[in-house]
Motif scaffolding. Structure first.
Motif, mmCIF file in Angstrom:
data_model
loop_
_atom_site.group_PDB
_atom_site.id
_atom_site.type_symbol
_atom_site.label_atom_id
_atom_site.label_comp_id
_atom_site.label_asym_id
_atom_site.label_seq_id
_atom_site.Cartn_x
_atom_site.Cartn_y
_atom_site.Cartn_z
ATOM 1 N N HIS A 27 0.845 -1.190 0.000
ATOM 2 C CA HIS A 27 0.000 0.000 0.000
ATOM 3 C C HIS A 27 0.883 1.244 0.000
ATOM 4 O O HIS A 27 2.117 1.136 0.039
ATOM 5 N N ARG A 28 0.284 2.400 -0.025
ATOM 6 C CA ARG A 28 1.039 3.660 -0.103
ATOM 7 C C ARG A 28 2.123 3.774 0.969
ATOM 8 O O ARG A 28 3.196 4.294 0.722
ATOM 9 N N ALA A 160 -4.729 -1.240 -6.542
ATOM 10 C CA ALA A 160 -4.291 -0.697 -5.253
ATOM 11 C C ALA A 160 -4.072 -1.800 -4.212
ATOM 12 O O ALA A 160 -3.756 -1.496 -3.056
ATOM 13 N N ALA A 163 -6.095 -1.344 -1.042
ATOM 14 C CA ALA A 163 -5.992 -0.075 -0.321
ATOM 15 C C ALA A 163 -7.158 0.836 -0.713
ATOM 16 O O ALA A 163 -7.678 0.757 -1.832
ATOM 17 N N LYS A 164 -7.546 1.711 0.188
ATOM 18 C CA LYS A 164 -8.624 2.668 -0.067
ATOM 19 C C LYS A 164 -8.059 3.814 -0.925
ATOM 20 O O LYS A 164 -7.777 4.899 -0.429
ATOM 21 N N TYR A 165 -7.933 3.563 -2.194
ATOM 22 C CA TYR A 165 -7.283 4.478 -3.123
ATOM 23 C C TYR A 165 -7.976 5.843 -3.194
ATOM 24 O O TYR A 165 -7.349 6.849 -3.511
ATOM 25 N N TRP A 166 -9.263 5.922 -2.919
ATOM 26 C CA TRP A 166 -10.012 7.177 -3.001
ATOM 27 C C TRP A 166 -9.649 8.116 -1.865
ATOM 28 O O TRP A 166 -9.993 9.281 -1.901
ATOM 29 N N GLU A 167 -8.947 7.616 -0.849
ATOM 30 C CA GLU A 167 -8.534 8.462 0.268
ATOM 31 C C GLU A 167 -7.206 9.172 0.007
ATOM 32 O O GLU A 167 -6.758 9.962 0.825
ATOM 33 N N ALA A 168 -6.564 8.884 -1.100
ATOM 34 C CA ALA A 168 -5.247 9.464 -1.408
ATOM 35 C C ALA A 168 -5.319 10.959 -1.611
ATOM 36 O O ALA A 168 -6.256 11.532 -1.991
#
Length: 168
Positions: A27-28, A160, A163-168
């Protein structure tokens, strides 16, 4: 519609191929601290089950024809990460519950089709097929759009690695 079903089947097959056994996700912030796994329960393709959600988007109906339900990128050890894609019956129950609890945020054609493990967020598909993230305290205007379609959502979630990609 056949193209949408093919694309949907393709992304389901890709997730299944890559994540049917628990593995580490990147993840990020680096390595996810627990192993994630995805699983799908085969759908029956029986159209009668869908009468409970008559205004449901065609892509979501196609998903339920292929898969009854799914656990995506689920933390198998603690159950505190991942996405549960609901079966038709539970989607109907959750959609009605959201409509009852938050009538100002719900629109005709909305369907709650998923929820997050270890979290209170819900996946909502609107009548046009957009996938929205409904936070427990957020007004509808603040619900992030995760993707313009179910295929888009699954593709981006796969890329992703859960991972909660929309939270980036």
């Amino acid at each position: 519609m056949d193209t949408e079903i093919s694309a949907l089947a393709g992304i389901i097959d890709a997730i299944r191929a890559d994540w049917s056994h628990p593995r580490v996700a990147m993840h990020r912030m680096g390595e996810c601290p627990f192993l994630l796994r995805s699983s799908f329960v085969k759908g029956s393709g029986v159209a009668e089950r869908f009468r409970a959600l008559p205004s449901c988007n065609a892509q979501l109906l196609a998903f339920w024809g292929l898969c009854a339900t799914a656990d995506l990128f689920k933390d198998e050890q603690f159950g505190q990460w991942g996405v549960e894609l609901l079966d038709v019956t539970e989607a109907h129950v959750q959609t009605a519950a959201l409509s009852d609890l938050r009538p100002l945020d719900c629109r005709d054609g909305d369907v709650v089709f998923g929820r997050f493990y270890g979290d209170s967020e819900l996946l909502v598909m609107d009548a046009s097929g957009r996938v929205l993230i409904c936070g427990p305290l957020d007004e509808r205007k603040d619900w992030p759009e995760a993707a313009g379609s179910l295929v888009g959502f699954l593709t981006r979630l796969h890329e992703a690695q859960g991972a909660k990609y929309w939270e980036a």
